[in-house]
Design a protein around this motif. Structure first.
Motif, short mmCIF file in Angstrom:
data_model
loop_
_atom_site.label_atom_id
_atom_site.label_comp_id
_atom_site.label_asym_id
_atom_site.label_seq_id
_atom_site.Cartn_x
_atom_site.Cartn_y
_atom_site.Cartn_z
N GLY A 1 0.64 -0.30 -0.21
CA GLY A 1 0.19 0.05 -0.07
C GLY A 1 1.13 1.66 0.10
O GLY A 1 1.88 1.42 0.31
N ASP A 2 -0.22 2.70 -0.07
CA ASP A 2 0.91 3.51 -0.65
C ASP A 2 1.78 4.21 0.60
O ASP A 2 2.44 4.86 0.72
CB ASP A 2 0.26 4.60 -1.20
N ALA A 3 0.61 4.02 2.11
CA ALA A 3 0.92 4.86 3.21
C ALA A 3 1.99 3.94 3.56
O ALA A 3 3.09 4.65 4.20
CB ALA A 3 -0.25 4.19 4.31
N GLU A 4 1.88 3.24 3.79
CA GLU A 4 3.22 1.81 4.03
C GLU A 4 4.45 1.48 3.57
O GLU A 4 5.78 2.35 4.07
CB GLU A 4 3.30 0.35 4.03
N ALA A 5 4.46 2.57 1.52
CA ALA A 5 5.62 2.86 1.43
C ALA A 5 6.39 4.23 1.48
O ALA A 5 7.52 3.71 1.21
CB ALA A 5 4.91 2.44 -0.29
N VAL A 6 5.62 4.72 1.67
CA VAL A 6 6.08 6.34 2.00
C VAL A 6 7.01 6.22 3.30
O VAL A 6 7.65 6.83 3.76
CB VAL A 6 4.96 7.81 2.14
N ARG A 7 5.73 5.71 4.41
CA ARG A 7 6.55 5.51 5.90
C ARG A 7 7.83 4.57 5.74
O ARG A 7 9.17 4.92 5.78
CB ARG A 7 5.98 4.40 6.56
N ILE A 8 8.00 3.68 4.79
CA ILE A 8 9.32 2.36 4.98
C ILE A 8 10.64 4.12 4.25
O ILE A 8 11.33 3.23 4.46
CB ILE A 8 9.45 1.57 3.71
N TYR A 9 10.00 4.49 2.55
CA TYR A 9 10.84 5.49 2.31
C TYR A 9 11.06 6.44 3.59
O TYR A 9 12.51 6.57 2.80
CB TYR A 9 9.97 5.99 1.34
N ARG A 10 10.06 6.85 4.12
CA ARG A 10 11.12 7.94 4.71
C ARG A 10 11.79 7.46 6.04
O ARG A 10 13.23 7.79 6.34
CB ARG A 10 9.78 8.35 5.88
N LEU A 11 11.53 5.81 6.41
CA LEU A 11 12.33 5.84 7.15
C LEU A 11 13.71 5.24 6.36
O LEU A 11 15.39 5.44 7.56
CB LEU A 11 11.95 4.38 7.59
#
Length: 199
Positions: free
Chosen positions: A19-29
């Motif tokens: 999902g997009d939200a989890e992908a953004v979270r991982i990217y930020r991390l």
């Protein structure tokens, strides 16, 4: 080189599974981890995309920088090679003695590896860290060499080999460091979580 952490704009292959939200979270991390790994005495520039995202990028990354100065520059239009070439031209126009381009999605790209790359670059024209998928996770240069970025099949397994061919054709000296894995898809993320304790 970094993108603004927007839904649907980063880690799209990972987003297809999580999902997009989890992908953004991982990217930020991953990007925040990479920022912390850059040796503290290095000058650090963030070349961001899209070009109107400077305020957004500052709000995100400046608090992560532990007080060190970050210089923000918008990426130009075009493919990755054009964007790297533009950033390279600007860096050497500002009298940089050398530069190392990194992305934000390789958790194994540590301060020790970056220091090793800088030491190699002191005695060679180019230093490159291959990625396990056939690309590279960083490239360092001591002079303007746009030919290393022009006409490369970006996003394919040919990038590293094509770049080495350009290095050889240009008669440049090059040090290749050990290969590292970046995070593009779900299996990459599972491996990174296990190897680096990411959550």
């Amino acid at each position: 080189m970094a993108k603004a952490p927007r839904l649907g704009r980063v880690k799209t292959r990972l987003a297809a599974a999580l999902g997009d939200a989890e992908a953004v979270r991982i990217y930020r991390l991953l990007v925040e981890r990479q920022l912390r790994a850059v040796p503290p005495d290095w000058s650090l520039e963030v070349h961001f995309d899209p070009p109107e995202a400077e305020e957004e990028m500052r709000a995100w990354l400046e608090p992560q920088a532990s007080g060190r100065e970050l210089v923000f520059n918008a990426q130009c239009e075009g493919d990755l090679g054009e964007r790297l070439g533009h950033a390279m031209l600007n860096a050497f126009a500002r009298r940089a003695e050398s530069l190392i381009f990194v992305g934000g999605d390789c958790p194994g790209l540590s301060a020790a590896v970056l220091t090793e790359a800088a030491e190699a670059l002191a005695v060679s024209d180019v230093v490159i860290g291959p990625a396990m998928d056939g690309g590279y996770v960083f490239i360092g240069l001591r002079s303007h060499r746009y030919d290393l970025f022009h006409g490369i099949y970006w996003g394919t397994a040919e990038v590293f080999a094509q770049t080495l061919a350009r290095v050889a054709k240009g008669g440049l000296t090059c040090v290749t460091l050990a290969g590292l894995a970046d995070v593009d898809n779900l299996s990459d993320w599972k491996r990174a979580k296990q190897e680096f304790g990411l959550v």
